[in-house]
Enzyme design. Sequence first.
Site: not given
Ligand code: COS
Length: 381
Positions: A124, A244, A341, A364, A368
């Site tokens: 991703l 996670r 140490g 993952e 924050e």
């Molecule tokens: N589980 C299920 N659904 C989720 C979700 C979760 N943890 N997080 C978001 N969604 C859903 C939301 O409910 C929303 O659904 P609808 O479109 O039906 O309303 C949709 O996904 C979009 O979510 P949102 O608007 O919250 O998206 P954002 O762009 O604001 O991002 C975060 C949300 C920040 C929580 C997300 O980008 C994230 O988890 N980022 C971290 C990524 C990560 O863990 N990267 C590591 C990669 S692997 S090393």
Amino acid sequence: MDFSLTKEQAMLKKLAAQFAEEELEPVAAEIDETHSFPVENFAKMVKLGFTGIGVKEEYGGAGGGMLEKVIAVSEFAKKCMASAATLSIHLIAPHAIQDFGTAEQKEKFLPRLTCGGELGAFALTEPNAGSDAAGVKTVAVYDEATDEYVINGTKCFISGGARAGVLVIFAMTEPKLGTKGMSAFIIEKGMPGFTYGKIESKLGIRGSETAELVFEDLRVPAANLLGKKNGGFKIAMKALNAARIGVAAQAQGVADEAIALAVQYSKERVQFGKPIAALQGIQWYIADMATRSEAARNLTYHAAWLADSGKDFVCEAAMCKYNAAINARFVTNLALQIHGGYGYMQDYPLERMYRDAKITEIYEGTAEIHKVVIARAVMGK
Ligand code: COS
């Protein structure tokens, strides 16, 4: 709520602990030092069925669910965090294919990932799409003439990406739609247009290889679309929720082992004429470490129980991962401190465990981001 293990789970824990002690621990320092992926140990994990945890037996899996994953991963993490990370991250792809794949996709790819010896990967993250997962720039354009998607882009920090036989990757099929314009695809090693670039040199979990992936006019059959077109963001998020809990298990394992080593060392190390275990300062450290770890374990088991019961666990997965990661850093730091140490030297495993534990606060989903997820759940979006 009773989190005591069933007979089968207790047997799995015993098997995982024995495997970790006999096969993982002896090479843990070496693979850290040489930054090398433990090929033979992965093959042994396959043979013992660990790579099929959580996947139905009809697809070559070992059955079980989230708690079984937690048990195996945390036992591995006690002796070798890189191996625990390898198993935990490997499982993301088969679980995603099982949850979102078609019957054909499951039949084609799952046996390869469960008992077939192939490593799975989940791609991703990109240079500009880390916490902001919707910022993915990799694009997939549908070619009607061949019924294929043509994928171009670069992924970074992909665990096992250069070795994986089957990968679940994410690309924008409608970039303007953001989270609603991303799709998931299953790709295979050796597909023309799929290569890997830089292999990262890291602070910790060095035996878990981290690669850059490059897609240049990679042609993927439409049959490899995982889930619905433009439904990829939710697949990524759901896969990450489960992943996670795996990171929390890694953090739990390394913390438990650090406590055990600190207790043992403090009983053996004599200063001022008595074992340092007799000093209240050391006892208070151990008490803090044990209490926080027990709390972390309960959060993790609870999240796993919710997942296995088919209940919503988004917030609890974020909580357990966030908390267990902070705890792993706290505990490995104090365990190293108790060793003084000696803890800082490579003759003892503490300095490696301390470096390894840090990743659990980052991958993952960073600590924050987990606070964002938790706050949204608690306060409403
Ligand atoms: N589980 C299920 N659904 C989720 C979700 C979760 N943890 N997080 C978001 N969604 C859903 C939301 O409910 C929303 O659904 P609808 O479109 O039906 O309303 C949709 O996904 C979009 O979510 P949102 O608007 O919250 O998206 P954002 O762009 O604001 O991002 C975060 C949300 C920040 C929580 C997300 O980008 C994230 O988890 N980022 C971290 C990524 C990560 O863990 N990267 C590591 C990669 S692997 S090393």
